[in-house]
Write a protein that holds these residues in place. Structure first.
Motif, PDB file in Angstrom:
ATOM      1  N   LEU A  39       5.311  -2.056  -4.553  1.00 31.86           N
ATOM      2  CA  LEU A  39       4.015  -1.400  -4.550  1.00 31.86           C
ATOM      3  C   LEU A  39       2.917  -2.459  -4.496  1.00 31.86           C
ATOM      4  O   LEU A  39       2.818  -3.312  -5.380  1.00 31.86           O
ATOM      5  CB  LEU A  39       3.860  -0.536  -5.807  1.00 31.86           C
ATOM      6  CG  LEU A  39       2.579   0.285  -5.930  1.00 31.86           C
ATOM      7  CD1 LEU A  39       2.433   1.245  -4.751  1.00 31.86           C
ATOM      8  CD2 LEU A  39       2.596   1.070  -7.239  1.00 31.86           C
ATOM      9  N   GLU A  40       2.090  -2.397  -3.460  1.00 34.33           N
ATOM     10  CA  GLU A  40       1.069  -3.424  -3.260  1.00 34.33           C
ATOM     11  C   GLU A  40      -0.339  -2.966  -3.634  1.00 34.33           C
ATOM     12  O   GLU A  40      -1.262  -3.781  -3.642  1.00 34.33           O
ATOM     13  CB  GLU A  40       1.093  -3.903  -1.812  1.00 34.33           C
ATOM     14  CG  GLU A  40       2.414  -4.578  -1.454  1.00 34.33           C
ATOM     15  CD  GLU A  40       2.321  -5.360  -0.155  1.00 34.33           C
ATOM     16  OE1 GLU A  40       1.495  -4.995   0.700  1.00 34.33           O
ATOM     17  OE2 GLU A  40       3.082  -6.343  -0.013  1.00 34.33           O
ATOM     18  N   GLY A  41      -0.523  -1.695  -3.939  1.00 30.78           N
ATOM     19  CA  GLY A  41      -1.843  -1.271  -4.383  1.00 30.78           C
ATOM     20  C   GLY A  41      -2.164   0.154  -3.984  1.00 30.78           C
ATOM     21  O   GLY A  41      -1.546   0.734  -3.081  1.00 30.78           O
ATOM     22  N   ILE A  42      -3.145   0.711  -4.687  1.00 35.57           N
ATOM     23  CA  ILE A  42      -3.596   2.084  -4.458  1.00 35.57           C
ATOM     24  C   ILE A  42      -5.107   2.078  -4.319  1.00 35.57           C
ATOM     25  O   ILE A  42      -5.817   1.428  -5.092  1.00 35.57           O
ATOM     26  CB  ILE A  42      -3.174   3.002  -5.625  1.00 35.57           C
ATOM     27  CG1 ILE A  42      -1.643   3.114  -5.690  1.00 35.57           C
ATOM     28  CG2 ILE A  42      -3.805   4.386  -5.492  1.00 35.57           C
ATOM     29  CD1 ILE A  42      -1.133   3.854  -6.913  1.00 35.57           C
ATOM     30  N   ARG A  43      -5.603   2.812  -3.340  1.00 36.43           N
ATOM     31  CA  ARG A  43      -7.041   2.963  -3.138  1.00 36.43           C
ATOM     32  C   ARG A  43      -7.410   4.443  -3.215  1.00 36.43           C
ATOM     33  O   ARG A  43      -6.720   5.290  -2.646  1.00 36.43           O
ATOM     34  CB  ARG A  43      -7.473   2.383  -1.786  1.00 36.43           C
ATOM     35  CG  ARG A  43      -7.333   0.869  -1.704  1.00 36.43           C
ATOM     36  CD  ARG A  43      -7.687   0.351  -0.314  1.00 36.43           C
ATOM     37  NE  ARG A  43      -7.627  -1.113  -0.283  1.00 36.43           N
ATOM     38  CZ  ARG A  43      -8.654  -1.905  -0.534  1.00 36.43           C
ATOM     39  NH1 ARG A  43      -9.839  -1.368  -0.838  1.00 36.43           N
ATOM     40  NH2 ARG A  43      -8.529  -3.210  -0.508  1.00 36.43           N
ATOM     41  N   LEU A  51      -3.615  -0.517 -13.185  1.00 36.55           N
ATOM     42  CA  LEU A  51      -3.135  -1.841 -12.800  1.00 36.55           C
ATOM     43  C   LEU A  51      -2.911  -1.967 -11.295  1.00 36.55           C
ATOM     44  O   LEU A  51      -2.862  -3.083 -10.764  1.00 36.55           O
ATOM     45  CB  LEU A  51      -1.826  -2.152 -13.532  1.00 36.55           C
ATOM     46  CG  LEU A  51      -1.889  -2.157 -15.064  1.00 36.55           C
ATOM     47  CD1 LEU A  51      -0.497  -2.372 -15.642  1.00 36.55           C
ATOM     48  CD2 LEU A  51      -2.860  -3.227 -15.563  1.00 36.55           C
ATOM     49  N   GLN A  52      -2.777  -0.823 -10.627  1.00 35.44           N
ATOM     50  CA  GLN A  52      -2.486  -0.856  -9.189  1.00 35.44           C
ATOM     51  C   GLN A  52      -3.694  -0.524  -8.320  1.00 35.44           C
ATOM     52  O   GLN A  52      -3.594  -0.554  -7.090  1.00 35.44           O
ATOM     53  CB  GLN A  52      -1.349   0.126  -8.865  1.00 35.44           C
ATOM     54  CG  GLN A  52      -0.014  -0.240  -9.475  1.00 35.44           C
ATOM     55  CD  GLN A  52       0.531  -1.543  -8.935  1.00 35.44           C
ATOM     56  OE1 GLN A  52       0.241  -1.925  -7.801  1.00 35.44           O
ATOM     57  NE2 GLN A  52       1.312  -2.239  -9.739  1.00 35.44           N
ATOM     58  N   ILE A  53      -4.822  -0.176  -8.938  1.00 26.95           N
ATOM     59  CA  ILE A  53      -6.007   0.199  -8.163  1.00 26.95           C
ATOM     60  C   ILE A  53      -6.607  -1.039  -7.500  1.00 26.95           C
ATOM     61  O   ILE A  53      -6.760  -2.080  -8.129  1.00 26.95           O
ATOM     62  CB  ILE A  53      -7.051   0.889  -9.067  1.00 26.95           C
ATOM     63  CG1 ILE A  53      -6.472   2.200  -9.632  1.00 26.95           C
ATOM     64  CG2 ILE A  53      -8.332   1.155  -8.294  1.00 26.95           C
ATOM     65  CD1 ILE A  53      -6.137   3.230  -8.575  1.00 26.95           C
ATOM     66  N   ARG A  54      -6.987  -0.889  -6.231  1.00 29.42           N
ATOM     67  CA  ARG A  54      -7.471  -2.039  -5.465  1.00 29.42           C
ATOM     68  C   ARG A  54      -8.865  -1.834  -4.871  1.00 29.42           C
ATOM     69  O   ARG A  54      -9.259  -2.581  -3.968  1.00 29.42           O
ATOM     70  CB  ARG A  54      -6.482  -2.347  -4.325  1.00 29.42           C
ATOM     71  CG  ARG A  54      -5.100  -2.775  -4.793  1.00 29.42           C
ATOM     72  CD  ARG A  54      -5.142  -4.113  -5.528  1.00 29.42           C
ATOM     73  NE  ARG A  54      -3.818  -4.569  -5.931  1.00 29.42           N
ATOM     74  CZ  ARG A  54      -3.287  -4.339  -7.117  1.00 29.42           C
ATOM     75  NH1 ARG A  54      -3.969  -3.632  -8.029  1.00 29.42           N
ATOM     76  NH2 ARG A  54      -2.083  -4.787  -7.418  1.00 29.42           N
ATOM     77  N   ASN A  55      -9.632  -0.860  -5.339  1.00 27.73           N
ATOM     78  CA  ASN A  55     -11.010  -0.731  -4.871  1.00 27.73           C
ATOM     79  C   ASN A  55     -11.894  -0.212  -6.006  1.00 27.73           C
ATOM     80  O   ASN A  55     -11.408   0.345  -6.998  1.00 27.73           O
ATOM     81  CB  ASN A  55     -11.112   0.178  -3.641  1.00 27.73           C
ATOM     82  CG  ASN A  55     -10.790   1.627  -3.938  1.00 27.73           C
ATOM     83  OD1 ASN A  55      -9.926   1.925  -4.760  1.00 27.73           O
ATOM     84  ND2 ASN A  55     -11.478   2.534  -3.267  1.00 27.73           N
ATOM     85  N   TRP A  56     -13.207  -0.430  -5.856  1.00 29.85           N
ATOM     86  CA  TRP A  56     -14.139  -0.118  -6.938  1.00 29.85           C
ATOM     87  C   TRP A  56     -14.228   1.371  -7.219  1.00 29.85           C
ATOM     88  O   TRP A  56     -14.287   1.782  -8.380  1.00 29.85           O
ATOM     89  CB  TRP A  56     -15.521  -0.680  -6.611  1.00 29.85           C
ATOM     90  CG  TRP A  56     -15.609  -2.158  -6.759  1.00 29.85           C
ATOM     91  CD1 TRP A  56     -15.749  -3.079  -5.764  1.00 29.85           C
ATOM     92  CD2 TRP A  56     -15.522  -2.906  -7.980  1.00 29.85           C
ATOM     93  NE1 TRP A  56     -15.768  -4.350  -6.283  1.00 29.85           N
ATOM     94  CE2 TRP A  56     -15.632  -4.283  -7.637  1.00 29.85           C
ATOM     95  CE3 TRP A  56     -15.371  -2.558  -9.318  1.00 29.85           C
ATOM     96  CZ2 TRP A  56     -15.594  -5.298  -8.587  1.00 29.85           C
ATOM     97  CZ3 TRP A  56     -15.340  -3.563 -10.275  1.00 29.85           C
ATOM     98  CH2 TRP A  56     -15.443  -4.909  -9.902  1.00 29.85           C
TER      99      TRP A  56
END
Length: 251
Positions: free
Chosen positions: A80-84, A147-152
């Protein structure tokens, strides 16, 4: 020099808080009156049915949707590389692994059924009397998702949702906490169905060519419309079973 005891130290204070949370979360509470349960169901229905409210509260369903994608990716061994999460209530979960196969299929499948299955699990906890425990469990799950969120915007969405749950779980009286837990559960169960219907409307208009259903069609050869039907069957089934558990109806 006086020795600081455990209860006056920062670690002791944190331990006391965590102990209180654990006690509250693991202590069953009596279910609210049936009128409260039905009122919370009506409130949740209106939140889902009234469009100006839905366009705001749908962000909660998106959080559950993308969280389900991420969970499915992890349990099938994908990275898992991230969630937006986006302001238009859309979202994106990025994982790395084999482009085909069971892991990719389950990851694509999990999104639309995720909110309903979370609601089903919540209904089971309510049936056992763990209304307050449910609220704290949702807080913990949001913490892991953070921990996986990648945007504001995604960060803001998850933090606000978690802060509201903490406020309810820590400051309000048990009857109010219980009512909120029932409202949240009804919202997850009811709110899981509408995005599936919206998905098919968008697909019929040719505006959802990269939807989960169409990705599944490319991965499996099964038409996207059938996948939408499966999504609908799972979400409606979760609503029926979860609603029966909440209302105490024997199936």
């Amino acid at each position: 020099m006086a020795r600081m005891n455990s209860t006056s130290s920062p670690f002791g204070a944190v331990g006391d808080v965590l102990g209180q949370i654990w006690t509250n979360a693991t202590t069953p509470v009596d279910p609210p009156a049936q009128t409260v349960v039905l009122t919370m169901c009506a409130v949740a229905f209106l939140i889902v049915a009234v469009r100006p409210v839905w366009v705001i509260t749908r962000h909660v369903i998106t959080i559950a949707h993308e969280g389900a994608h991420g969970f499915a990716a992890l349990i099938t061994g994908r990275k898992l590389e991230g969630i937006r999460l986006h302001s238009d209530t859309s979202g994106l979960t990025v994982s790395r692994g084999a482009p085909r196969g069971f892991g990719m299929v389950l990851t694509a499948f999990a999104g639309y059924v995720g909110p309903g299955l979370v609601g089903l699990g919540a209904a089971w906890l309510l049936r056992q009397g763990y209304a307050v425990g449910l609220l704290w469990l949702l807080v913990a799950l949001l913490g892991l998702l953070l921990l996986q969120i990648r945007n504001w915007f995604g960060l803001w969405s998850v933090l606000v949702s978690g802060a509201l749950l903490v406020f309810v779980s820590w400051t309000l009286e048990p009857p109010v906490q219980s009512a909120v837990a029932y409202a949240v559960t009804w919202f997850l169960l009811l709110g899981a169905v509408r995005p599936v219907l919206e998905l098919q409307v968008q697909r019929a208009r040719g505006r959802a060519r990269t939807s989960d259903a169409d990705q599944l069609a490319r991965l499996t050869g099964v038409p996207g419309l059938l996948w939408v039907g499966v999504f609908l069957a799972v979400t409606v089934g979760s609503l029926v079973v979860g609603g029966a558990w909440i209302l105490g109806v024997a199936l």
